[in-house]
Scaffold this motif. Sequence first.
Motif, PDB file in Angstrom:
ATOM      1  N   SER A 214      34.559  46.725  47.500  1.00 37.10           N
ATOM      2  CA  SER A 214      34.639  46.785  48.950  1.00 37.10           C
ATOM      3  C   SER A 214      35.325  48.041  49.480  1.00 37.10           C
ATOM      4  N   LEU A 557      28.735  46.949  53.874  1.00 34.32           N
ATOM      5  CA  LEU A 557      29.979  46.383  54.393  1.00 34.32           C
ATOM      6  C   LEU A 557      31.063  47.440  54.397  1.00 34.32           C
ATOM      7  N   ARG A 558      31.822  47.478  55.484  1.00 38.25           N
ATOM      8  CA  ARG A 558      32.970  48.374  55.568  1.00 38.25           C
ATOM      9  C   ARG A 558      34.200  47.540  55.913  1.00 38.25           C
ATOM     10  N   LEU A 559      35.205  47.656  55.094  1.00 35.96           N
ATOM     11  CA  LEU A 559      36.461  46.916  55.261  1.00 35.96           C
ATOM     12  C   LEU A 559      37.566  47.922  55.528  1.00 35.96           C
ATOM     13  N   VAL A 566      37.630  42.491  49.083  1.00 38.03           N
ATOM     14  CA  VAL A 566      36.624  41.436  49.173  1.00 38.03           C
ATOM     15  C   VAL A 566      36.552  40.743  47.825  1.00 38.03           C
ATOM     16  N   LEU A 580      31.975  35.472  53.342  1.00 39.43           N
ATOM     17  CA  LEU A 580      32.821  36.594  52.955  1.00 39.43           C
ATOM     18  C   LEU A 580      34.216  36.073  52.658  1.00 39.43           C
ATOM     19  N   LEU A 582      38.021  37.265  51.691  1.00 39.30           N
ATOM     20  CA  LEU A 582      38.970  38.364  51.626  1.00 39.30           C
ATOM     21  C   LEU A 582      40.257  37.898  50.971  1.00 39.30           C
ATOM     22  N   VAL A 595      36.251  44.061  59.632  1.00 42.25           N
ATOM     23  CA  VAL A 595      35.100  44.040  58.735  1.00 42.25           C
ATOM     24  C   VAL A 595      33.855  44.333  59.554  1.00 42.25           C
ATOM     25  N   ASP A 596      33.094  45.295  59.105  1.00 37.71           N
ATOM     26  CA  ASP A 596      31.908  45.752  59.809  1.00 37.71           C
ATOM     27  C   ASP A 596      30.728  45.682  58.850  1.00 37.71           C
ATOM     28  N   LYS A 623      32.220  43.285  65.186  1.00 37.28           N
ATOM     29  CA  LYS A 623      33.046  43.369  63.985  1.00 37.28           C
ATOM     30  C   LYS A 623      33.951  42.146  63.891  1.00 37.28           C
TER      31      LYS A 623
END
Length: 856
Positions: A214, A557-559, A566, A580, A582, A595-596, A623
């Motif tokens: 992630s 996915l962008r965290l 993730v 999802l 986390l 998260v995006d 988001k």
Amino acid sequence: PEGYGEGLTEDLSRAPRWVKWIERTGGSSGPTVGLKYVGIGDRGGALDEASMDWLAKSIEGDGPIQVRNTASDQLFRDLGEKEARSLPRHASELLLPKHGTGCLTSQAMLKRWNRRNELVADAAERAAVVADWLGALPYPADRLRQGWTRFLWHQMHDDLTGTSIPPAYGFSWNDELVALNLFTATLTESVGAVALGLDTRAEGVPVVVFNPLSREREDVVEAHLRYTGEPAAVEVFAPDGGRVPAQTVRRGEHELDVIFLARVPSVGFVVYDVRPTDRPAAVDNPLGISESHLENHRYRVEIDDRGDICSLFDEELETELLAAPLRLQLLPDRSARWPAWEIRYEDVTAPEPPVVTGPVRRRILEEGPARVCLEIERRTRGSTFVQRLRLADGAAGHRLEIESLVDWQTRGRLLKAAFPFALSSRQATYDLGLGAIERGNNRPDKYEVPAQQWADLTSEAGYFGVSILSDGKLGWDKPDDSILRLSLLRSPRTWRKFRHQATQDHGRHRFGYALYGHRGSWREGDTPWQAARFNQPLLAFQTTAHPGELGKRFSFLRLEHPQVLVRALKQAEEGEEIVLRLQETRESPAEGITVDLASPIAGAREVDGSERPLRAATVEDGKLLTELGSFAPGTFALRPQGSPSVIEQPECRPLALPVDVVATSFHGEGAGGDFDGRGHTYPGEQFPSSLNRGGAELQLGPAMPGSANALACRGQALELPAGSFNRLHLLAAAANGDASGTFDLDGQPVELRIQSYSGFIGRWKEWHRRPWGWRWSRSQSGFLKRDPVAWLTTHRHDRHGQDEPYVFCYLFHYSIDLPAGSRFVLLPEVPTIRLFAVTAARERIGDTVAAFDPYA
């Protein structure tokens, strides 16, 4: 007062030892209550009739003890508030002090395959989510669930713990390999589906690199590539056209093993161009290597005359990390009563144990510029030890990796890797998976302890530390303030009862660990992230060239938070939401987590670990916004908006098969079929009506009693449908052992080896029963069959329709590229090859193949 495996032989309401035990319990904890598990323990089942009679008498007994037959949690439900408050409090973990210490290491190969399954399954789920989101391939929930089930049920005691009888491990190993087979096929098909949307145009061979983790990362990629020619060398180019450090490490006929540095975004895919060349451009090599030295921008490594690492100098920290050479120690291992279960404190604390020495053979395997590798081989006490020391360039070079290949034949010994560091601390930190814990030096009641992917020793003042990253070894100990040790293999000394355990790990092993120096504590060094990178490498897939609207670089996915990783990304068990999970990893509350996804999130809710709803989650500007407590996991069900329609759907056309073999029967219905000439059949109750592989729908024949549903290959010609079909998908199995046959496509022969419908697809080694006990055979080595398993069952029927349990039966998936304009396929004249379904397809998912070995 008793174990869980005994029956009942008396009236428990007045049993003297029970009275004494319950009174003693009451004196130490308050409640005068006791609990006995009943049944027949390790073998399952229920109480026998005599025990049931004694249970009834005990319940009705008039002794000082009131006996109740209840669920185990009733003991706690019956506690009053005052009794609950009076219970002693325990502010640490609940480890068995001795029994179970050996279980962290016994049966090392099963533990390795368990770890591989955890990682490949996770990667397959993440890739499958992306493929499903793109509309390229439906999420294969049934296949993933079957794979998880096949290996998770071996995490019970006496199995993954390494304490079963030898015949059990044939089934355990096979299940682990079946699960790996299912996950690898799912992962490859899913990445192939995503690759359809990528721009894979390249001057050379396009390689899709997948990062399941992630965060964006730069790491080494190992790719096994197939070529029509035999290039002298290759150069690798990133999407921006820049050349990246790369090297060829092995060359075969029409194949090449290449390693290169790649930078890939979180849960992302990047297309690299591997171009053949006769004269690669000259590049600066930032790495150094000799037979006694390795060096990169971060570390200088020295190897002494005995073949041990004697110096690890950290250039970034400007300090030596080792106080003495890293040794492989051979500790005594002498648990007389429970050899596989226990490691004794007296053995762990044995003074000056022997170490791996022997004549040293050194070989430089890799010389940069992406990575250097020095191989060191030694032989001690009948075992062969090969260690491969690796240093990479770039961000991948922040750890020294040590891969070990061991042919273990030593008896009565526990193999440990000892790490004497040039720092000291009374406490070390150990990874618990969803958290971490500090433990002190060895003591008689806590000396062999568990950790998942890492353990860390940080200086008492907190200036710097060293983390040890492990790819599957679970047992650790800390002899003093400066030393950590990792348990690797064990074959304990045994007596009469468990003589087979004297050779329990004998055989060939492959495993790895790494050292990572960091400033500050493991939190500042972000050790959980380094361990995740070491355990889950970047994965390479060879594909074909075509344009794609997703471009050459795509992240799903962008965290945005340095403390959070993730832990799972999958489709919901019910419904079509994306789940999802986390976790905060640094033992400090995390706020402002964002998260995006690749498309805006339309809605989200928080769920528990079983995906039951808890509360609404916050979504702003598409988001997910949330926060997590210290080490806390958080699970969310997300509903993304629609995806771009960039994937061409496959077109399939099943072929009508002139079936002539009754391959199935139903339990208890007598003779109804004969698949192998011996009266055996697949269980019709479980036989599928259709399967989907790589987007191709495969329709099977009816499983009704007496119905033919397989075709024996006798040279028949099958007419192919008209159209632009490029691939032929087959479900097949061989009746009596593996069988090879030639499928002729309008004069173009294709040789396939079809695997046997029954038996094991792999094993690590073979055990044989002798009058004096179980022995393993070095002459019958392990094997592995890699053909994709399309379907399996764990029993078959005999000629009378009765179940033969624990007899694995399979259908396998094969695919053949169709030359343009093909009109017929001529089947081989091999009647033991049986076809169950054939489908012509126009699809490109199958153009992508795995360029890594999931079993390694």
